[in-house]
Each structure stands twice: as C-alpha cells, then as structure tokens.
Design a protein around this motif. Structure first.
Motif: not given
Length: 256
Positions: A55-56, A59, A117, A141, A144, A238, A241-242
């Motif tokens: 996910l990282y 993203t 994603l 998430l 998003y 994003l 989230l990152q």
C-alpha cells in the motif's frame, strides 16, 4: 491412548486418575487451540505487514503521478487564463498564439485521472480489509474510497456532453495540415502523415463576437477547473495516507 486409560480407570473406579487424565486432555486441547491462535495471529501480522508495504509503494507511485497531473492541469489553466481577457474583450484585440489556440481547441479534452490503488481494491474484494489494525489508516482508506467514487462520478458527468469547439465552430477554429520541423514533438500529429502536423488556427475577432462559442468555452473551462480541484484534493488525501503509512512502517515519506 489417553481415552483408553480413562476408560480403564473408570472401570476400576480410580476417580483420582480419571480426574488427572481429564485435566491432561482439557489442558492439551486448550494448548493446541492456543498455539493455533498464536500461529493464525502471527500469519495475520505477516500478511498485514505485506499489505502495508504494498500500500505504501502504490500510494507513493500514485501520488507522484497525481503531482505530474496537477502540474499539467495548472499549466493548461494558466494558458487559458492568459487568453481569457482577450476573448472577452477586456483587453485590446491581438493575435492568439499557436499555444493558446491549441489549448482552446482542445479545451474539451479530459483524460480520466489515475486513482487506482490495486492492493486496496484487492483487500476490499477479498474481505481482507480488517487484517489492518490501525484505525487511522483504515479511516483514511475509507475516506479515499468515498472520494474516489465522487471523482469517478464527476468524470462521467463531465465527459457526458463534450463541447468540441473546433467541430462546433469550424469558422472560428480551422484545422490546417502543416509541415513539421524534424525532431519537433508535442503537437497534434495522429494520422497527420510523416513530417506533418495538424495545426488549429483561431479567428480571435469572430471568437470575441461569438456568444454561443464563449458560453461553451466557459463550460469547458469550468470542467477543467473542477478536474484540477479533484486532483488537488486527491493529492492531499494520498499525501496524508502516505504520511500515516510511513509512520506505521518506520520509513521516511517522500513529501513535496
């Protein structure tokens, strides 16, 4: 074997031995279940780490793409904003540059913004979303996903009726076929023939007097503005989230 010993002790009415054997069975079953739970938990934590790492990476990749998209959208908007006063007779009449004319002619073009994603979609489709334990990341998430749905719905609405100005007002925007200098890139060349490019020519005087043209042009401008706004908001989500993922994984986020 234990069950056989219990049966023998029952027949012999050795209740103390029966109790001992029963406790051994219960403790053995409990320990077996506990070990299984520990093993399942360990597997979930390994799976969670793998999901977070993926996910990282996804993203970060999507965020970089969004930044590039935003640069392009803002450059496009700046060119159109520069020519607006001329089109709306708020500045003296002047010739429109090739760059300005090309952007007016393509003001109906809206590329579907990248927003995928894959690992998130995979988690949602396989029911593995709850493998993640961090409620902050899960909430981001969810936010998003909701935003992505709104963005996709807007894109469908924005492209439902396109105002192709060069087709609707051919007397204002005429498409010519011109020779192209060797090595020149970035112009409209699809099926124009080797060494040639399509070149729109704008009649700014007629554009200034064309109410219908200006109205549809403004509609296209509004859509570009909304698309830019969605891209800005997507980038913000994003980036947040990152940052959360970088803290969770103990890595340094690439922040611009």
């Amino acid at each position: 074997m234990i069950l056989r010993r219990i049966s023998e002790n029952v027949k012999a009415q050795n209740w103390f031995a029966v109790a001992i054997e029963f406790v051994i069975v219960v403790v053995g079953v409990f320990m077996g279940l506990q070990v299984q739970d520990w093993n399942d938990l360990r597997k979930e934590r390994i799976e969670e780490k793998e999901l977070l790492v993926r996910l990282y990476g996804e993203t970060q990749e999507l965020l970089e793409t969004q930044r590039e998209e935003l640069v392009g959208l803002r450059a496009r908007a700046d060119i159109l904003m520069r020519v607006n006063p001329v089109l709306f007779s708020q500045e003296p009449l002047r010739a429109i540059t090739d760059e300005e004319c090309a952007n007016i002619a393509s003001s109906h073009v809206f590329r579907r913004p990248p927003d995928e994603l894959p690992v998130l979609d995979e988690m949602l489709s396989t029911g593995r979303f709850d493998v993640l334990r961090d409620e902050d990341i899960k909430q981001q998430l969810r936010a998003y996903v909701l935003f992505r749905g709104r963005g996709r719905a807007y894109y469908e609405e924005a492209t439902n009726e396109l105002f192709r100005l060069h087709s609707r007002f051919p007397d204002l925007i005429k498409i010519g076929r011109l020779p192209m200098e060797a090595g020149f890139v970035g112009r409209w060349t699809r099926l124009s023939g080797e060494g040639f490019m399509w070149n729109p020519v704008c009649d700014v005087e007629k554009m200034r007097a064309g109410t219908a043209f200006l109205n549809e042009y403004v509609d296209n401008l509004s859509r570009i503005g909304s698309l830019t706004q969605f891209t800005e908001q997507r980038q913000e989500l994003l980036a947040e989230l990152q940052t959360a993922l970088s803290v969770k994984l103990g890595v340094t986020a690439m922040v611009e």
